[in-house]
Design a protein around this motif. Structure first.
Motif, PDB file in Angstrom:
ATOM      1  N   ARG A   1      35.307 -46.169 -13.393  1.00  0.00           N
ATOM      2  CA  ARG A   1      35.507 -47.352 -14.241  1.00  0.00           C
ATOM      3  C   ARG A   1      34.311 -47.525 -15.178  1.00  0.00           C
ATOM      4  N   SER A   2      34.523 -47.270 -16.451  1.00  0.00           N
ATOM      5  CA  SER A   2      33.452 -47.407 -17.439  1.00  0.00           C
ATOM      6  C   SER A   2      33.154 -48.877 -17.709  1.00  0.00           C
ATOM      7  N   GLY A   3      31.889 -49.157 -17.939  1.00  0.00           N
ATOM      8  CA  GLY A   3      31.477 -50.516 -18.300  1.00  0.00           C
ATOM      9  C   GLY A   3      31.354 -50.717 -19.793  1.00  0.00           C
ATOM     10  N   LEU A   4      31.748 -49.712 -20.567  1.00  0.00           N
ATOM     11  CA  LEU A   4      31.542 -49.739 -22.011  1.00  0.00           C
ATOM     12  C   LEU A   4      32.235 -50.912 -22.684  1.00  0.00           C
ATOM     13  N   GLN A   5      33.447 -51.247 -22.252  1.00  0.00           N
ATOM     14  CA  GLN A   5      34.208 -52.310 -22.901  1.00  0.00           C
ATOM     15  C   GLN A   5      33.614 -53.690 -22.665  1.00  0.00           C
ATOM     16  N   GLU A   6      32.700 -53.799 -21.703  1.00  0.00           N
ATOM     17  CA  GLU A   6      32.096 -55.090 -21.383  1.00  0.00           C
ATOM     18  C   GLU A   6      30.819 -55.360 -22.179  1.00  0.00           C
ATOM     19  N   VAL A   7      30.415 -54.392 -23.001  1.00  0.00           N
ATOM     20  CA  VAL A   7      29.146 -54.503 -23.731  1.00  0.00           C
ATOM     21  C   VAL A   7      29.347 -55.158 -25.089  1.00  0.00           C
ATOM     22  N   ASP A   8      28.527 -56.165 -25.380  1.00  0.00           N
ATOM     23  CA  ASP A   8      28.498 -56.785 -26.699  1.00  0.00           C
ATOM     24  C   ASP A   8      27.453 -56.059 -27.534  1.00  0.00           C
ATOM     25  N   PHE A   9      27.900 -55.126 -28.365  1.00  0.00           N
ATOM     26  CA  PHE A   9      26.964 -54.309 -29.129  1.00  0.00           C
ATOM     27  C   PHE A   9      26.283 -55.100 -30.251  1.00  0.00           C
ATOM     28  N   ASN A  10      26.683 -56.315 -30.460  1.00  0.00           N
ATOM     29  CA  ASN A  10      26.007 -57.180 -31.440  1.00  0.00           C
ATOM     30  C   ASN A  10      24.898 -58.006 -30.795  1.00  0.00           C
ATOM     31  N   ASN A  11      24.745 -57.867 -29.476  1.00  0.00           N
ATOM     32  CA  ASN A  11      23.741 -58.649 -28.755  1.00  0.00           C
ATOM     33  C   ASN A  11      23.168 -57.801 -27.624  1.00  0.00           C
ATOM     34  N   LEU A  12      22.510 -56.710 -27.995  1.00  0.00           N
ATOM     35  CA  LEU A  12      22.077 -55.740 -26.998  1.00  0.00           C
ATOM     36  C   LEU A  12      20.792 -56.128 -26.271  1.00  0.00           C
ATOM     37  N   GLY A  13      19.828 -56.693 -27.010  1.00  0.00           N
ATOM     38  CA  GLY A  13      18.521 -56.890 -26.391  1.00  0.00           C
ATOM     39  C   GLY A  13      17.889 -55.541 -26.103  1.00  0.00           C
ATOM     40  N   PHE A  14      16.993 -55.514 -25.103  1.00  0.00           N
ATOM     41  CA  PHE A  14      16.317 -54.254 -24.780  1.00  0.00           C
ATOM     42  C   PHE A  14      16.161 -54.127 -23.271  1.00  0.00           C
ATOM     43  N   GLY A  15      16.717 -53.048 -22.713  1.00  0.00           N
ATOM     44  CA  GLY A  15      16.433 -52.684 -21.335  1.00  0.00           C
ATOM     45  C   GLY A  15      17.253 -53.349 -20.257  1.00  0.00           C
TER      46      GLY A  15
ATOM     47  N   ILE B   1      20.957 -53.313 -20.334  1.00  0.00           N
ATOM     48  CA  ILE B   1      22.303 -52.734 -20.270  1.00  0.00           C
ATOM     49  C   ILE B   1      22.180 -51.239 -19.999  1.00  0.00           C
ATOM     50  N   MET B   2      22.870 -50.748 -18.980  1.00  0.00           N
ATOM     51  CA  MET B   2      22.795 -49.338 -18.618  1.00  0.00           C
ATOM     52  C   MET B   2      24.142 -48.656 -18.837  1.00  0.00           C
ATOM     53  N   SER B   3      24.080 -47.387 -19.208  1.00  0.00           N
ATOM     54  CA  SER B   3      25.290 -46.607 -19.450  1.00  0.00           C
ATOM     55  C   SER B   3      25.946 -46.202 -18.129  1.00  0.00           C
ATOM     56  N   ASP B   4      27.032 -45.463 -18.228  1.00  0.00           N
ATOM     57  CA  ASP B   4      27.878 -45.179 -17.067  1.00  0.00           C
ATOM     58  C   ASP B   4      27.275 -44.222 -16.044  1.00  0.00           C
ATOM     59  N   HIS B   5      26.436 -43.272 -16.493  1.00  0.00           N
ATOM     60  CA  HIS B   5      26.025 -42.188 -15.605  1.00  0.00           C
ATOM     61  C   HIS B   5      24.510 -41.988 -15.575  1.00  0.00           C
ATOM     62  N   MET B   6      24.051 -41.214 -14.611  1.00  0.00           N
ATOM     63  CA  MET B   6      22.647 -40.829 -14.530  1.00  0.00           C
ATOM     64  C   MET B   6      22.548 -39.408 -13.989  1.00  0.00           C
ATOM     65  N   PHE B   7      21.506 -38.729 -14.407  1.00  0.00           N
ATOM     66  CA  PHE B   7      21.220 -37.380 -13.918  1.00  0.00           C
ATOM     67  C   PHE B   7      20.200 -37.483 -12.801  1.00  0.00           C
ATOM     68  N   VAL B   8      20.416 -36.724 -11.727  1.00  0.00           N
ATOM     69  CA  VAL B   8      19.526 -36.761 -10.565  1.00  0.00           C
ATOM     70  C   VAL B   8      19.243 -35.334 -10.099  1.00  0.00           C
ATOM     71  N   ALA B   9      17.987 -35.065  -9.757  1.00  0.00           N
ATOM     72  CA  ALA B   9      17.608 -33.805  -9.125  1.00  0.00           C
ATOM     73  C   ALA B   9      16.588 -34.108  -8.039  1.00  0.00           C
ATOM     74  N   ASP B  10      16.611 -33.335  -6.963  1.00  0.00           N
ATOM     75  CA  ASP B  10      15.720 -33.550  -5.821  1.00  0.00           C
ATOM     76  C   ASP B  10      14.737 -32.388  -5.695  1.00  0.00           C
ATOM     77  N   TYR B  11      13.518 -32.716  -5.273  1.00  0.00           N
ATOM     78  CA  TYR B  11      12.507 -31.691  -5.018  1.00  0.00           C
ATOM     79  C   TYR B  11      12.198 -31.667  -3.531  1.00  0.00           C
ATOM     80  N   ASP B  12      12.409 -30.509  -2.901  1.00  0.00           N
ATOM     81  CA  ASP B  12      12.171 -30.357  -1.468  1.00  0.00           C
ATOM     82  C   ASP B  12      11.919 -28.885  -1.177  1.00  0.00           C
ATOM     83  N   ASN B  13      11.085 -28.628  -0.186  1.00  0.00           N
ATOM     84  CA  ASN B  13      10.767 -27.248   0.199  1.00  0.00           C
ATOM     85  C   ASN B  13      10.283 -26.420  -0.992  1.00  0.00           C
TER      86      ASN B  13
END
Length: 355
Positions: free
Chosen positions: A15-29, A31-43
């Motif tokens: 379920r995307s949150g894009l339709q809930e964003v008021d792009f005329n009133n963004l502010g800063f920091g 509102i987050m987009s739908d996805h994130m990249f993750v990588a783990d460091y071990d061994n």
């Protein structure tokens, strides 16, 4: 780099949150987009690279970063061109600086294929989140933190690297008023001032709060030894235009090697404007203001871009700066940068990357 250069599992949000964003009133920091990249460091190696729906993390209360501050980050932006393309600005510089911070903080460096591959695939997936309004962009936050569930002062053996994004408007709604700090310090020689680590910002919060109570938006930090020389501001490097020259503090282990800063210096050289990267005393700046020799002062940074400074406070006196003229260097470089970011001007420097 593409996802094909290393294993990358992608799980898209249901379920995307894009339709809930008021792009005329963004502010800063906020509102987050739908996805994130993750990588783990071990061994001793990076593994389990994946793109997943943006969401909360599950951490042990003993997670090392929460107790000992072994955490670093970067700030980047992606822009929409008039043709609908996506441009990244100097992404490899952010990758290099993140690794420089990692080395200072006893953290593993990140291979280029993981940083750039994860970043570009994430931006492609959430490209609809990039705002097109003037002055807006998709802010990108790569960060790494120690994840050992261990209470003890030592470098962690495990880490998480994450990139998330969010649409933003301008960082400052109006030109900031800044105060020259002469008591608290941001960093000292031999410290971690040159690393973009979380602790640097935590330590700045209290003096910044005091300055805000006095009506200022930001601080200008001075050197730890004498409080006589200007270093940088809270969220940006500081630059001055006086006597026809661009003057800015040189980069040292007490200041952050700003990517926007070095970009502006390169543009000034290209335009034939004299540049001085050197120690700048507070007294020199105050004298230049009093004698009318200071054309402008501005901050530079990924978030701030070019932010004209309205007034400088020092020892209880507020020095109002001249209004910025349309033909001034500060305004012209701000406009030129905006045109490069969005593809309106040819990138003769090779700084942008089309996604």
């Amino acid at each position: 780099m593409t996802a094909a250069t290393f294993p990358l599992e992608i799980t898209q949000t249901k379920r995307s949150g894009l339709q809930e964003v008021d792009f005329n009133n963004l502010g800063f920091g906020r509102i987050m987009s739908d996805h994130m990249f993750v990588a783990d460091y071990d061994n001793g190696q990076w593994q389990n690279s994946r793109i997943v729906p943006y969401g909360d993390l599950s951490l042990s209360p003993a997670t090392a970063a929460l107790h000992y501050g072994q955490a670093i980050f970067e700030g980047m932006k992606a822009y929409r061109t008039q043709e609908g393309d996506t441009l990244l600005f100097r992404a490899l510089d952010n990758w290099n600086r993140l690794n420089k911070s990692a080395e200072r903080m006893c953290m593993p460096t990140i291979p280029e294929e993981i940083f750039m591959g994860g970043l570009t695939e994430l931006i492609r997936l959430d490209s609809d989140w990039i705002p097109s309004a003037e002055g807006c962009a998709l802010y990108i936050r790569p960060f790494m933190f120690a994840t050992d569930p261990f209470i003890g002062v030592k470098p962690s053996d495990t880490f998480s690297f994450i990139i998330f994004t969010g649409p933003v408007a301008a960082y400052f709604a109006k030109p900031p008023r800044v105060k020259i700090e002469t008591h608290f310090i941001r960093s000292a020689e031999g410290g971690v001032g040159g690393a973009k680590c979380a602790g640097n910002y935590a330590g700045s919060l209290y003096p910044a709060k005091l300055a805000q109570q006095e009506g200022y938006d930001q601080l200008i930090w001075t050197d730890a030894r004498e409080h006589a020389y200007i270093e940088e501001s809270g969220a940006m490097n500081v630059m001055f235009v006086m006597d026809g020259k661009l003057v800015t503090p040189f980069v040292s282990d007490t200041t952050l090697d700003g990517i926007t800063r070095k970009t502006i210096v390169a543009i000034a050289h290209h335009w034939g404007i004299p540049v001085e990267e050197r120690k700048i005393s507070v007294d020199e700046i105050i004298k230049a203001i009093k004698e009318g020799q200071l054309e402008s002062a501005f901050g530079s940074g990924t978030a701030a871009v070019v932010s004209h400074i309205e007034a400088i406070g020092f020892k209880g006196v507020d020095y109002e700066l001249p209004a910025v003229k349309k033909d001034s260097f500060a305004q012209k470089v701000k406009d030129y940068l905006g045109d490069i970011y969005t593809g309106k001007a040819e990138d003769i420097f090779g700084w942008t990357l089309k996604i």
